[in-house]
Scaffold this motif. Structure first.
Motif, PDB file in Angstrom:
ATOM      1  N   LEU A 195       0.841  -1.191   0.000  1.00  0.00           N
ATOM      2  CA  LEU A 195       0.000   0.000   0.000  1.00  0.00           C
ATOM      3  C   LEU A 195       0.879   1.245   0.000  1.00  0.00           C
TER       4      LEU A 195
ATOM      5  N   VAL B 105      -5.002   4.612   3.901  1.00  0.00           N
ATOM      6  CA  VAL B 105      -4.117   3.454   3.755  1.00  0.00           C
ATOM      7  C   VAL B 105      -3.898   2.783   5.099  1.00  0.00           C
ATOM      8  N   VAL B 106      -3.520   3.563   6.114  1.00  0.00           N
ATOM      9  CA  VAL B 106      -3.268   2.987   7.438  1.00  0.00           C
ATOM     10  C   VAL B 106      -4.552   2.417   8.034  1.00  0.00           C
TER      11      VAL B 106
ATOM     12  N   ALA C  39      -5.146  -0.863   6.242  1.00  0.00           N
ATOM     13  CA  ALA C  39      -4.150  -1.867   6.618  1.00  0.00           C
ATOM     14  C   ALA C  39      -4.395  -2.390   8.019  1.00  0.00           C
TER      15      ALA C  39
ATOM     16  N   ILE D 298      -1.223  -7.499   4.044  1.00  0.00           N
ATOM     17  CA  ILE D 298      -0.385  -6.394   3.568  1.00  0.00           C
ATOM     18  C   ILE D 298       1.083  -6.714   3.825  1.00  0.00           C
TER      19      ILE D 298
ATOM     20  N   ILE E 244       3.651  -1.037   3.952  1.00  0.00           N
ATOM     21  CA  ILE E 244       3.035   0.274   3.730  1.00  0.00           C
ATOM     22  C   ILE E 244       4.145   1.249   3.379  1.00  0.00           C
TER      23      ILE E 244
ATOM     24  N   THR F 186       7.142  -1.050   7.184  1.00  0.00           N
ATOM     25  CA  THR F 186       6.867   0.242   6.556  1.00  0.00           C
ATOM     26  C   THR F 186       8.129   0.816   5.923  1.00  0.00           C
TER      27      THR F 186
END
Length: 507
Positions: free
Chosen positions: A76, A86-87, A90, A97, A100, A193
């Motif tokens: 993402l 997005v967060v 997720a 996922i 990110i 991330t």
């Protein structure tokens, strides 16, 4: 196969990803640019009823479509505001996922609306005013005019043609997407991330490392082994300014590459806590609240130098800035040469704190000038790093007792993502009012480019108005060079700058 799910920022839609998406696809990736309700399509749709949960649902729909295929890793990518849906998505599909990517985006927090990530306070007030207005038009925030995009993010690198397209296709932002708090269960914390920092916005890996080293609890998670970073030398819109470079970075991020930050306290002391580059006398200090005085052995009222630290520095940081080797080193050095050295802790804990920090500096100056051991008619102010913005208060209308302003590796104009567009903290502009006030500027040759650009602007403005600026160069010095591998070059630069400041104080 990697499936990239791309989520755009405020006022924009899936169209902004066209070039970057094509390059990702050419590299063999599957790409899905999410169409967000109320933003995609000519002029967008009505904002009524569209909120952050709506956009989270839009992202979830794409994840559910692509995230169940075997051997498919979903990455993402959230740009700007887009990181919030997005967060949020997720957090509800964490097991699907792979990563990110925060593309020039903030760090969403549970219970906090996306509006909090808008750095410009006047823009936040504008949104709040619209939200308090009755009527259909109040459901949305109108998109920026062509000349206004810079307030929402640096347009560095974006061509005139691309900026025209961005403006023509911009849509009103539904207010609910900015005002509704994000709700997280905490599941998203387990997802690896990557942060992609756009240096034209005023962000860099070096800056982040400095703040992490200060012990900022809000940034502690950034030093986790599952967090990586890349930089792009461009503004806030890399999908428009450098789509090929962006696509390459996204592919590398998906592969788990990137720079890792050192956690605070790991290995040797952080750079700002290493020894000062000069041997200075261990003169005693007097502590008065948030102000420390280092007194010379000379008798009678003496000139004073007030040293103003940079930041932001978290309130929890220990030692506090006035106890750092750099501040105590400069103050003791000045006192050893016969003037009163002054340090203080001001409240620049966040980028929104410059007003408070400036008030703390002004109060400290008045306190110092009121001390009988200080010659109230001979005071200098010496600013460091982001503290340099506070110098604008003193450059624009210098009082007669201010004999010199010094600045070392300073920030002399607000960086684009600092939200200070309408503030008074613009030394680049204020220097026009400096008159005959001497300015001693110590410039680091290996300065972060985004900060070096503000120094270049300042010197151009100073030349245009005939300001008295002396530049002390440290060609091989970095930001904070006093504690970063001292060299004879850097030592001599500090000596020269101090000699110059004291010369103006005693002339």
């Amino acid at each position: 196969m990697t499936a990239f799910v791309l989520v755009s920022g405020m006022f924009t839609g899936a169209h902004v990803w066209e070039e970057a998406a094509a390059r990702l696809a050419a590299a063999g990736a599957e790409v899905h640019a999410v169409a967000l309700n109320g933003l995609d399509g000519p002029g967008g749709a009505a904002g009524a009823g569209v909120d952050l949960e709506t956009h989270i649902a839009d992202v979830l729909a794409v994840i559910d479509k692509v995230g169940t295929a075997p051997r498919r890793e979903v990455v993402l990518v959230g740009h700007d505001y887009g990181i919030h849906p997005v967060v949020g998505a997720a957090d509800r599909r964490a097991e699907r996922i792979a990563r990110i990517v925060y593309l020039d985006a903030g760090m969403p927090q549970d219970g906090v609306p996306a509006l909090a990530a808008v750095s410009d306070r006047s823009l936040r007030r504008r949104v709040a005013a619209l939200a308090a207005t009755d009527g259909t038009d109040a459901d949305v925030l109108p998109p920026p005019a062509r000349e206004e995009w810079q307030r929402w993010g640096s347009t560095a690198g974006v061509s005139d043609e691309a900026l025209d397209r961005l403006t023509a296709r911009a849509a009103p932002q539904p207010l609910g997407t900015l005002l509704q708090p994000l709700r997280l269960t905490g599941a998203v914390a387990a997802v690896p991330t990557t942060g992609v920092l756009c240096t034209g916005s005023g962000a860099s890996i070096e800056m982040l490392q400095m703040r992490v080293s200060f012990g900022d609890p809000a940034l502690r998670a950034l030093a986790d082994a599952r967090v990586a970073f890349f930089e792009l030398r461009t503004g806030h819109w890399p999908m428009l300014s450098c789509p090929a470079e962006l696509a390459e970075v996204l592919l590398r991020a998906a592969a788990g590459e990137g720079h890792r930050l050192e956690p605070a306290g790991a290995g040797q002391p952080p750079a700002h806590l290493r020894p000062f580059l000069l041997e200075v006398p261990e003169l005693p200090r007097e502590r008065h609240g948030n102000i420390d005085l280092y007194l010379p052995e000379a008798q009678g009222p003496r000139p004073a130098v007030v040293f103003v630290h940079g930041g932001p520095v978290p309130a929890e940081a220990r030692p506090t800035p006035r106890d750092s080797p750099t501040m105590t080193g400069y103050a003791r050095y000045a006192a050893g040469l016969g003037v009163v050295g002054v340090t203080l802790d001001h409240r620049l804990h966040d980028l929104g704190d410059f007003e408070r920090a400036a008030a703390d500096v002004a109060a400290a100056v008045e306190f110092v000038r009121g001390d009988a051991r200080v010659d109230a008619g001979r005071v200098a102010l010496w600013f460091f790093s982001a503290g340099g913005l506070v110098a604008a208060d003193w450059l624009g209308a210098p009082p007669v007792w201010l004999r010199c302003v010094a600045a070392t590796y300073p920030v002399l104009a607000p960086l684009p993502n600092w939200g200070l567009t309408d503030s008074r903290f613009h030394p680049v502009d204020a220097v026009a009012g400096a008159g005959a006030l001497p300015v001693v500027l110590t410039r680091a040759g290996l300065e972060m480019p985004e900060i070096a650009g503000t120094v270049k602007e300042f010197l151009a403005s100073a030349e245009a108005c005939g300001a008295d600026v002396e530049v002390v160069d440290v060609p091989h010095g970095r930001h904070g060079f006093e504690t970063l591998g001292p060299t004879e070059e850097s030592r001599e630069a500090v000596r020269r700058a101090m000699r110059s400041v004291l010369g103006h104080l005693t002339a």
